[in-house]
Design an enzyme around this catalytic site. Structure first.
Site, short mmCIF file in Angstrom:
data_model
loop_
_atom_site.label_atom_id
_atom_site.label_comp_id
_atom_site.label_asym_id
_atom_site.label_seq_id
_atom_site.Cartn_x
_atom_site.Cartn_y
_atom_site.Cartn_z
N HIS A 1 27.70 61.08 65.26
CA HIS A 1 27.66 59.62 65.43
C HIS A 1 28.73 59.18 66.43
O HIS A 1 28.43 58.45 67.39
CB HIS A 1 27.88 58.95 64.08
CG HIS A 1 27.90 57.45 64.13
ND1 HIS A 1 26.84 56.67 63.73
CD2 HIS A 1 28.85 56.57 64.55
CE1 HIS A 1 27.14 55.39 63.90
NE2 HIS A 1 28.36 55.31 64.41
N GLU A 2 29.97 59.59 66.19
CA GLU A 2 31.05 59.15 67.07
C GLU A 2 30.89 59.74 68.48
O GLU A 2 31.23 59.08 69.46
CB GLU A 2 32.41 59.53 66.47
CG GLU A 2 32.71 58.89 65.13
CD GLU A 2 32.52 57.37 65.12
OE1 GLU A 2 32.68 56.73 66.18
OE2 GLU A 2 32.19 56.83 64.05
N HIS B 1 28.69 57.51 70.52
CA HIS B 1 29.46 56.45 71.18
C HIS B 1 30.16 57.00 72.42
O HIS B 1 30.23 56.35 73.47
CB HIS B 1 30.52 55.89 70.23
CG HIS B 1 29.99 54.98 69.17
ND1 HIS B 1 29.20 53.89 69.44
CD2 HIS B 1 30.15 54.98 67.81
CE1 HIS B 1 28.90 53.26 68.32
NE2 HIS B 1 29.47 53.91 67.32
#
Length: 689
Positions: free
Chosen positions: A479-480, A483
């Site tokens: 997820h990170e 980003h």
């Protein structure tokens, strides 16, 4: 592991790193005493230069917007390391310096937002965009800048502008205070146990983690803290119900008027004042409430549309969530538990999951060696997005565990990032990506590359065991990193729209949640897994069970996210609320959507930093909205193949490279060929629509 030693560096005599061209190169030499004078000097210089910029005749992109972006670039590169250190190496001295500088920055931002000369020049450029032959990206930036001026009070009378400035300054103070209270409350509670028998039920990996935590603080035994890895270990595996209740109670009352701290770090009045000030700010700007103000710069059309969207999701998921809870209760009754409590849910859910799927997070943790997971993540990124990775050693870092990497394409470095994976004292909880600098074409000969920080809070390696991740933590890392690649793979040259800059808050989660989908694909899991002792990948039977268990209690989890999102929206739609009324709002919403009612002492809102200390005020729904976008985006890979390079290139060209250069819906339609549908999200979640 020790926190950053500011006192050591305070004895060094060096040039103030924050005034250097690239302060991050000296991040290990930044001390609190450097912060305020450096930021003050840069702000003063910027304001002087801005006055000269707006006085120029014949303004164009180069002599106006590009000049402003250069000033913003210098300031953000000085402030970013300070803000980052405040999150990952917190100290009393740094807090004080951070808060002082934050006040200066808030005043500066307000001055620029209400600067008539800047507004007039921006509007002039936008109105003359055709004659000046501005690109679509530049026109989009100017359009959004004009909205920014509106939301900064450019049209207000002088007295109202003064009131706006005071509100902004106080909001900055309060958001910082909220986060500080939460960090202090999290760090203040500890429980040391002497013998492993007291932790019956915990797998060996989790026991080692708690032993390492004790050793890091010079103690023998097993140290339980409220840091996420420790909290999850107790709630999921500890057989001792009283211990689970004790840890749960301490965790859900953090920074509240109740709990073990007896209100020492209470966020009650901080929340009350934050909401009142946001309401006042919205009224000043001509909005009925803060929710309307927040959505002015987002994809969603209105608070009513957001509430309707959340209620649509609740309608689809609620009955299934009820069935999931009933299944859990029936299971616990067979085991002799008369009444299921909140501190029982994770523990018995894990046992039910074991019964249904014969798989647990702890059982598969030994297969997710952190270095192997990172290698697999890099290989996936290389395959889809035509980049390669290189770890570098000779760079300054803020902790010995931090790693630094470069991204390359055709042997050229196109981005860099720092990876800070492990939980430790004086580090904010959770996981996040933030940027040090964005891609920026400064002139025809120089383009600045993006640099990002990727931060998680996993259990650190111990003496006898390397760092191992649960599958949930693998998902968090992906997820990170989503980003991160959104920020780092941009091809936008303008700083104001490159990477995550200028991306609406309810679209910024698209790449991150998109990347999560890969974590449930057999081809990808095989690349990520390797038993830390045997070197074997995750066996097929465990792999099949992991994928089969993907949607275990997914409707209950969706109900919980809907609860948080509705709470966020409702308190920002309301008139100013007292602390008791804030509690009443969340209680009412729980009656509407939650299937498991928490105890009365639960004070979740006091630690809800996303909306009280982060950027998600009246925007937490973004996670569910972005899930709609990401599930629909990933459905292309399901149709054409998970490792289909053409699908990866399409996502790269239409989403990742575009940053905030266009309306996100236009970018999504260009990628998918149509507007998003809710059906892929429900299907991915195993929820029948």
């Amino acid at each position: 592991m020790q926190p950053f030693n500011f006192k050591y560096y305070s004895n060094m005599t060096i040039t103030n790193p924050l005034l250097l061209q690239n302060p991050i190169e000296k991040i290990d030499q930044i001390v609190p005493s450097y912060v305020e004078p450096a930021i003050s000097q840069i702000l003063s210089e910027n304001l002087t230069e801005i006055e000269q910029i707006v006085k120029q005749p014949d303004l164009n992109w180069q002599n106006f917007m590009l000049a402003l972006e250069k000033l913003e670039n210098k300031l953000s590169k000085a402030w970013s390391p300070v803000s980052h250190l405040n999150s990952v190496c917190n100290s009393n001295e740094l807090r004080e310096a951070y808060d002082k500088a934050l006040g200066l920055l808030t005043d500066y931002s307000t001055k620029l937002g209400q600067h008539k000369g800047l507004y007039k020049a921006t509007k002039g450029l936008y109105d003359s965009r055709s004659e000046l032959q501005l690109t679509d990206v530049q026109a989009h930036i100017l359009k959004d800048s004009l909205l920014g001026y509106k939301l900064s009070g450019i049209d207000l009378e002088p007295e109202a502008q003064k009131e706006y400035a005071e509100i902004q300054n106080r909001l900055a103070q309060l958001t910082s205070k909220f986060e500080q209270n939460l960090m202090d409350a999290t760090m203040s509670w500890k429980k040391l146990l002497d013998k492993p028998e007291a932790l019956s039920g915990l797998p060996e990996t989790e026991l080692s983690m708690l032993a390492a935590s004790a050793e890091a603080q010079g103690k023998k035994g097993y140290l339980i803290t409220l840091e996420i890895p420790s909290y999850i270990a107790i709630m999921t595996y500890a057989d001792d119900r009283e211990l689970r209740e004790e840890v749960y109670s301490a965790y859900v009352t953090r920074a509240s008027e109740t709990g073990p701290d007896n209100g020492k770090f209470d966020n009650s009045e901080v929340m009350v004042e934050l909401l009142a000030l946001k309401k006042a700010k919205a009224k000043l700007l001509g909005f009925k409430n803060y929710a309307e103000l927040s959505l002015e710069s987002k994809m969603a059309e209105s608070p009513e549309k957001v509430v309707a969207f959340l209620e649509q999701l609740n309608s689809a998921a609620h009955s299934q969530a009820v069935r999931e809870l009933e299944e859990l209760k029936a299971f616990t009754k067979k085991l002799g538990l008369d009444e299921l409590k909140s501190w029982d849910v994770a523990y018995y859910s894990e046992k039910l999951k074991q019964q249904n799927y014969q798989i647990s997070q702890s059982e598969i943790r030994p297969y997710f060696l952190v270095d192997k997971v990172i290698q697999g993540l890099f290989e996936l990124t290389e395959h889809h997005f035509n980049v390669s990775f290189r770890q570098t050693e000779q760079v300054a870092v803020w902790h010995q565990d931090v790693k630094h990497f470069q991204l390359l394409r055709n042997d050229q470095v196109i981005a860099e990032f720092y990876l800070d994976l492990y939980a430790r004292p004086h580090k904010r909880g959770g996981a996040w990506m933030n940027d040090y600098q964005g891609r920026f074409k400064i002139d025809d000969t120089l383009t600045q590359i993006p640099i990002a920080y990727l931060t998680c809070n996993f259990a650190a390696p111990s003496k006898n065991k390397p760092a191992l991740l649960t599958h949930d933590e693998v998902v968090t890392l992906f997820h990170e990193f989503g980003h991160g690649i959104h920020h780092m793979l941009t091809q936008v040259d303008e700083l104001s729209a490159s990477g995550i800059a200028n991306v609406p808050w309810d679209a910024v989660e698209l790449p991150s949640q998109f990347m999560e989908n890969f974590c449930y694909q057999p081809d990808v899991i095989n690349r990520l897994s390797q038993h830390y002792e045997t070197g074997e990948p995750l066996p097929k039977d465990k792999l099949d069970k992991l994928i089969a268990a993907k949607n275990f209690q997914s409707a209950m989890m969706m109900a919980r996210q809907i609860e948080f999102s509705l709470f966020d929206m409702k308190i920002h739609l309301s008139e100013p609320l007292s602390s008791g009324q804030i509690q009443q709002v969340i209680d009412d919403i729980r009656q509407q959507v939650a299937v498991m009612q928490p105890p009365e002492f639960n004070r979740f809102q006091h630690s809800f930093s996303h909306i009280f200390a982060g950027g998600y005020s009246a925007g937490y729904y973004s996670y569910k909205w972005a899930e709609v976008l990401s599930a629909d985006a990933f459905s292309l890979f399901e149709e054409e193949g998970v490792m289909n390079k053409a699908a990866g290139e399409k996502f790269l060209k239409n989403i990742l490279e575009k940053g905030g250069s266009a309306e996100p819906m236009d970018l999504f339609v260009a990628f998918r060929g149509r507007e998003p549908s809710i059906e892929p999200l429900l299907r991915h979640s195993g929820i029948q629509s």
